[in-house]
Design a protein around this motif. Structure first.
Motif, PDB file in Angstrom:
ATOM      1  N   VAL A 160       0.830  -1.199   0.000  1.00  0.00           N
ATOM      2  CA  VAL A 160       0.000   0.000   0.000  1.00  0.00           C
ATOM      3  C   VAL A 160       0.867   1.252   0.000  1.00  0.00           C
ATOM      4  CG1 VAL A 160      -1.710   1.321   1.310  1.00  0.00           C
ATOM      5  CG2 VAL A 160      -1.947  -1.154   1.095  1.00  0.00           C
ATOM      6  N   CYS A 161       1.914   1.249   0.820  1.00  0.00           N
ATOM      7  CA  CYS A 161       2.739   2.450   0.953  1.00  0.00           C
ATOM      8  C   CYS A 161       3.616   2.714  -0.272  1.00  0.00           C
ATOM      9  CB  CYS A 161       3.599   2.359   2.209  1.00  0.00           C
ATOM     10  SG  CYS A 161       2.670   2.552   3.749  1.00  0.00           S
ATOM     11  N   LEU A 162       3.922   1.677  -1.052  1.00  0.00           N
ATOM     12  CA  LEU A 162       4.716   1.869  -2.261  1.00  0.00           C
ATOM     13  C   LEU A 162       3.865   2.228  -3.474  1.00  0.00           C
ATOM     14  CD1 LEU A 162       7.637  -0.740  -2.325  1.00  0.00           C
ATOM     15  CD2 LEU A 162       7.762   1.744  -2.098  1.00  0.00           C
ATOM     16  N   THR A 163       2.552   2.308  -3.310  1.00  0.00           N
ATOM     17  CA  THR A 163       1.709   2.761  -4.418  1.00  0.00           C
ATOM     18  C   THR A 163       2.195   4.134  -4.864  1.00  0.00           C
ATOM     19  OG1 THR A 163      -0.204   1.583  -3.519  1.00  0.00           O
ATOM     20  CG2 THR A 163      -0.644   3.325  -5.141  1.00  0.00           C
ATOM     21  N   PRO A 164       2.479   4.314  -6.158  1.00  0.00           N
ATOM     22  CA  PRO A 164       3.077   5.587  -6.593  1.00  0.00           C
ATOM     23  C   PRO A 164       2.098   6.751  -6.549  1.00  0.00           C
ATOM     24  CG  PRO A 164       2.677   4.161  -8.476  1.00  0.00           C
ATOM     25  CD  PRO A 164       2.402   3.335  -7.257  1.00  0.00           C
ATOM     26  N   THR A 165       2.648   7.933  -6.458  1.00  0.00           N
ATOM     27  CA  THR A 165       1.888   9.177  -6.426  1.00  0.00           C
ATOM     28  C   THR A 165       1.089   9.364  -7.719  1.00  0.00           C
ATOM     29  OG1 THR A 165       3.648  10.147  -5.075  1.00  0.00           O
ATOM     30  CG2 THR A 165       2.102  11.685  -6.122  1.00  0.00           C
ATOM     31  N   GLN A 166      -0.161   9.752  -7.572  1.00  0.00           N
ATOM     32  CA  GLN A 166      -1.014  10.020  -8.727  1.00  0.00           C
ATOM     33  C   GLN A 166      -0.506  11.245  -9.497  1.00  0.00           C
ATOM     34  OE1 GLN A 166      -4.032   8.381  -9.774  1.00  0.00           O
ATOM     35  NE2 GLN A 166      -3.785   9.719 -11.541  1.00  0.00           N
ATOM     36  N   ILE A 167      -0.452  11.126 -10.820  1.00  0.00           N
ATOM     37  CA  ILE A 167      -0.084  12.248 -11.688  1.00  0.00           C
ATOM     38  C   ILE A 167      -1.366  12.815 -12.288  1.00  0.00           C
ATOM     39  CG2 ILE A 167       1.120  12.901 -13.811  1.00  0.00           C
ATOM     40  CD1 ILE A 167       3.285  10.865 -13.075  1.00  0.00           C
ATOM     41  N   TYR A 168      -1.619  14.106 -12.041  1.00  0.00           N
ATOM     42  CA  TYR A 168      -2.895  14.724 -12.409  1.00  0.00           C
ATOM     43  C   TYR A 168      -2.814  15.569 -13.685  1.00  0.00           C
ATOM     44  CZ  TYR A 168      -4.016  13.461  -7.584  1.00  0.00           C
ATOM     45  OH  TYR A 168      -4.215  12.767  -6.417  1.00  0.00           O
ATOM     46  N   VAL A 169      -1.674  15.571 -14.338  1.00  0.00           N
ATOM     47  CA  VAL A 169      -1.411  16.530 -15.413  1.00  0.00           C
ATOM     48  C   VAL A 169      -2.397  16.429 -16.569  1.00  0.00           C
ATOM     49  CG1 VAL A 169       0.256  17.222 -17.171  1.00  0.00           C
ATOM     50  CG2 VAL A 169       1.035  16.739 -14.838  1.00  0.00           C
ATOM     51  N   LYS A 170      -2.472  15.283 -17.210  1.00  0.00           N
ATOM     52  CA  LYS A 170      -3.268  15.180 -18.437  1.00  0.00           C
ATOM     53  C   LYS A 170      -4.755  15.449 -18.215  1.00  0.00           C
ATOM     54  CE  LYS A 170      -0.109  12.295 -21.153  1.00  0.00           C
ATOM     55  NZ  LYS A 170       0.081  11.014 -21.876  1.00  0.00           N
ATOM     56  N   PRO A 171      -5.395  14.872 -17.179  1.00  0.00           N
ATOM     57  CA  PRO A 171      -6.821  15.174 -16.983  1.00  0.00           C
ATOM     58  C   PRO A 171      -7.096  16.649 -16.720  1.00  0.00           C
ATOM     59  CG  PRO A 171      -6.190  13.233 -15.727  1.00  0.00           C
ATOM     60  CD  PRO A 171      -4.935  13.835 -16.245  1.00  0.00           C
ATOM     61  N   ILE A 172      -6.217  17.318 -15.961  1.00  0.00           N
ATOM     62  CA  ILE A 172      -6.452  18.729 -15.639  1.00  0.00           C
ATOM     63  C   ILE A 172      -6.229  19.617 -16.857  1.00  0.00           C
ATOM     64  CG2 ILE A 172      -5.479  20.689 -14.362  1.00  0.00           C
ATOM     65  CD1 ILE A 172      -5.392  18.901 -11.912  1.00  0.00           C
ATOM     66  N   LEU A 173      -5.160  19.390 -17.596  1.00  0.00           N
ATOM     67  CA  LEU A 173      -4.923  20.202 -18.785  1.00  0.00           C
ATOM     68  C   LEU A 173      -6.035  20.000 -19.819  1.00  0.00           C
ATOM     69  CD1 LEU A 173      -1.053  19.870 -19.282  1.00  0.00           C
ATOM     70  CD2 LEU A 173      -2.332  21.785 -18.304  1.00  0.00           C
ATOM     71  N   GLN A 174      -6.511  18.763 -19.937  1.00  0.00           N
ATOM     72  CA  GLN A 174      -7.600  18.505 -20.874  1.00  0.00           C
ATOM     73  C   GLN A 174      -8.885  19.178 -20.420  1.00  0.00           C
ATOM     74  OE1 GLN A 174      -7.233  17.173 -23.798  1.00  0.00           O
ATOM     75  NE2 GLN A 174      -9.395  17.349 -24.341  1.00  0.00           N
ATOM     76  N   ALA A 175      -9.129  19.200 -19.104  1.00  0.00           N
ATOM     77  CA  ALA A 175     -10.314  19.881 -18.564  1.00  0.00           C
ATOM     78  C   ALA A 175     -10.273  21.369 -18.913  1.00  0.00           C
ATOM     79  CB  ALA A 175     -10.398  19.685 -17.057  1.00  0.00           C
ATOM     80  N   ILE A 176      -9.092  21.984 -18.759  1.00  0.00           N
ATOM     81  CA  ILE A 176      -8.948  23.408 -19.089  1.00  0.00           C
ATOM     82  C   ILE A 176      -9.213  23.639 -20.571  1.00  0.00           C
ATOM     83  CG2 ILE A 176      -7.284  25.306 -19.213  1.00  0.00           C
ATOM     84  CD1 ILE A 176      -5.968  24.159 -16.674  1.00  0.00           C
ATOM     85  N   ARG A 177      -8.673  22.756 -21.417  1.00  0.00           N
ATOM     86  CA  ARG A 177      -8.872  22.905 -22.864  1.00  0.00           C
ATOM     87  C   ARG A 177     -10.347  22.762 -23.245  1.00  0.00           C
ATOM     88  NH1 ARG A 177      -4.139  19.187 -23.039  1.00  0.00           N
ATOM     89  NH2 ARG A 177      -2.280  20.510 -23.248  1.00  0.00           N
ATOM     90  N   GLN A 178     -11.095  22.002 -22.450  1.00  0.00           N
ATOM     91  CA  GLN A 178     -12.504  21.793 -22.753  1.00  0.00           C
ATOM     92  C   GLN A 178     -13.405  22.853 -22.118  1.00  0.00           C
ATOM     93  OE1 GLN A 178     -13.723  17.751 -21.976  1.00  0.00           O
ATOM     94  NE2 GLN A 178     -12.585  16.960 -23.722  1.00  0.00           N
ATOM     95  N   GLY A 179     -12.807  23.856 -21.485  1.00  0.00           N
ATOM     96  CA  GLY A 179     -13.588  24.977 -20.998  1.00  0.00           C
ATOM     97  C   GLY A 179     -13.881  25.009 -19.518  1.00  0.00           C
ATOM     98  N   VAL A 180     -13.316  24.075 -18.752  1.00  0.00           N
ATOM     99  CA  VAL A 180     -13.486  24.143 -17.299  1.00  0.00           C
ATOM    100  C   VAL A 180     -12.715  25.359 -16.790  1.00  0.00           C
ATOM    101  CG1 VAL A 180     -13.093  23.001 -15.096  1.00  0.00           C
ATOM    102  CG2 VAL A 180     -13.797  21.654 -17.077  1.00  0.00           C
ATOM    103  N   GLU A 181     -13.384  26.211 -16.051  1.00  0.00           N
ATOM    104  CA  GLU A 181     -12.804  27.475 -15.597  1.00  0.00           C
ATOM    105  C   GLU A 181     -12.148  27.281 -14.231  1.00  0.00           C
ATOM    106  OE1 GLU A 181     -14.357  32.017 -14.665  1.00  0.00           O
ATOM    107  OE2 GLU A 181     -15.603  30.688 -15.883  1.00  0.00           O
ATOM    108  N   ILE A 182     -10.927  26.788 -14.242  1.00  0.00           N
ATOM    109  CA  ILE A 182     -10.215  26.539 -12.989  1.00  0.00           C
ATOM    110  C   ILE A 182      -9.571  27.843 -12.526  1.00  0.00           C
ATOM    111  CG2 ILE A 182      -8.312  25.288 -11.899  1.00  0.00           C
ATOM    112  CD1 ILE A 182      -8.900  22.941 -13.726  1.00  0.00           C
ATOM    113  N   HIS A 183      -9.905  28.266 -11.304  1.00  0.00           N
ATOM    114  CA  HIS A 183      -9.385  29.528 -10.759  1.00  0.00           C
ATOM    115  C   HIS A 183      -8.148  29.326  -9.881  1.00  0.00           C
ATOM    116  CE1 HIS A 183     -13.585  31.619 -11.201  1.00  0.00           C
ATOM    117  NE2 HIS A 183     -12.938  31.496 -12.340  1.00  0.00           N
TER     118      HIS A 183
END
Length: 343
Positions: free
Chosen positions: A217-240
């Motif tokens: 459990v402790c060696l489970t790697p850190t989640q990488i959030y880059v692609k979903p967030i950048l794609q959300a911004i490109r699709q018009g999600v207004e992240i402040h």
């Protein structure tokens, strides 16, 4: 006497570089110039920017490496290394472009460090950035046999007019918490103390962990959030605003993305705390305030969005395989969080 007799095997270093060449090339973006082996990595700026701003970040994995060494499993900590850097530069709205690593060890173990680089390569591919180069240092007498340390460095890019700096956050914005994959790469000095002082073994499987061992459990790697967030911004999600929940947990990291005169009212019990954190709190008799000050408690990243976009934002991330929760809202205040346990 020669360098090898002093403990540094130059040929082993050359063989290691040759062995990881394919892992590095798998990460290359079109902007990469040249190949592995030069004194510096070269990268052309992507086209399409009017006022490009470069955003840099650097980090390590900390004492999680002790666990990797104890279990002789080194294929996940490289992902952690990339994640800790790319998730940081992402908070400005930046797209990670390239990554550099530094690996240091007492005696170069090619098989061990190839596992590490394989993880770094995988992390770069998850983030969409190039592994542009790195450095491997063999330092006999400085590290114990089998031990190594590493650091990472990332550069991203964002249009100046779209860069997040706290000024975009508004009173009433909703905080959407994105689920973590586990402990990520923070708080392992406390994790190791809980395990050691409690007489536990990394291979033990407390019932609350559902059949997995503490080490797994402790060696489970850190989640990488880059692609979903950048794609959300490109699709018009207004992240402040965005916050990467690392060392210091929600109390230290979430306020970093706010503007002046703002705070976040946290909705209690609005997301599930992962079983590993419940186990750590019980096994180590760690009070709730200390848990929140040390660990991510199940949330690895937070985005702030207008109220009218909160529901669709959460739904978007769930289509990307990341659980999302409405965890609070921005209110008037002095930069802190309201509603979390305090000492």
């Amino acid at each position: 006497m020669d360098y090898r007799e002093a403990g540094v095997d130059i040929q082993a270093g050359r063989d290691f570089v040759d062995g990881i060449r394919n892992l590095v090339q798998k990460t290359y973006r079109p902007e990469v110039l040249g190949g592995l082996g030069g004194f510096g990595g070269c990268f052309a700026l992507p086209s399409g920017y009017n006022e490009p701003i470069l955003v840099s970040g650097t980090d390590g994995v900390g004492t999680k490496l002790k666990l990797a060494t104890s279990l002789n499993r080194h294929d996940t900590v490289g992902i952690d290394l990339v994640a800790m850097c790319v998730n940081d530069v992402l908070t400005c709205g930046a797209e990670p472009l390239f990554f550099l690593d530094y690996l240091a060890t007492g005696k170069l173990d090619g098989e061990q460090l190839t596992q590490v680089v394989a993880g770094i390569s995988q992390g770069c591919q998850q983030a969409g950035c190039s592994l542009l180069g790195g450095e491997t240092a063999e330092m006999p007498g400085f590290y114990q046999p089998g031990e190594y340390d590493m650091a990472g460095f990332c550069v991203g890019i964002v249009e100046k007019s779209q860069m997040l700096n706290g000024s975009q956050v508004q009173i009433g914005d909703i905080a959407i918490g994105l689920a973590s994959s586990g402990v990520h790469s923070n708080g392992f000095s406390l994790v190791r103390k809980v395990v050691s002082d409690g007489g536990w073994n990394w291979n033990d499987s407390p019932e609350v962990l559902g059949g997995q061992s503490i080490g797994e459990v402790c060696l489970t790697p850190t989640q990488i959030y880059v692609k979903p967030i950048l794609q959300a911004i490109r699709q018009g999600v207004e992240i402040h605003g965005m916050a990467h929940i690392t060392g210091g947990g929600l109390p230290e990291n979430l306020p970093r993305c706010l503007g002046e005169g703002q705070a976040v009212q946290i909705y209690p019990n609005s997301w599930p705390v992962l079983p590993i954190f419940n186990w750590l709190a019980q096994a180590g008799q760690v009070n709730p305030a200390a848990m929140f000050d040390t660990f991510n408690m199940g949330l690895g990243f937070v985005v702030l969005v207008p109220p009218q976009q909160a529901e669709t934002t959460g739904e978007w991330f769930e289509t990307q395989g990341i659980l999302a929760y409405t965890i609070g809202e921005v209110v008037s205040g002095t930069g802190g969080l309201i509603g979390l346990p305090v000492n």
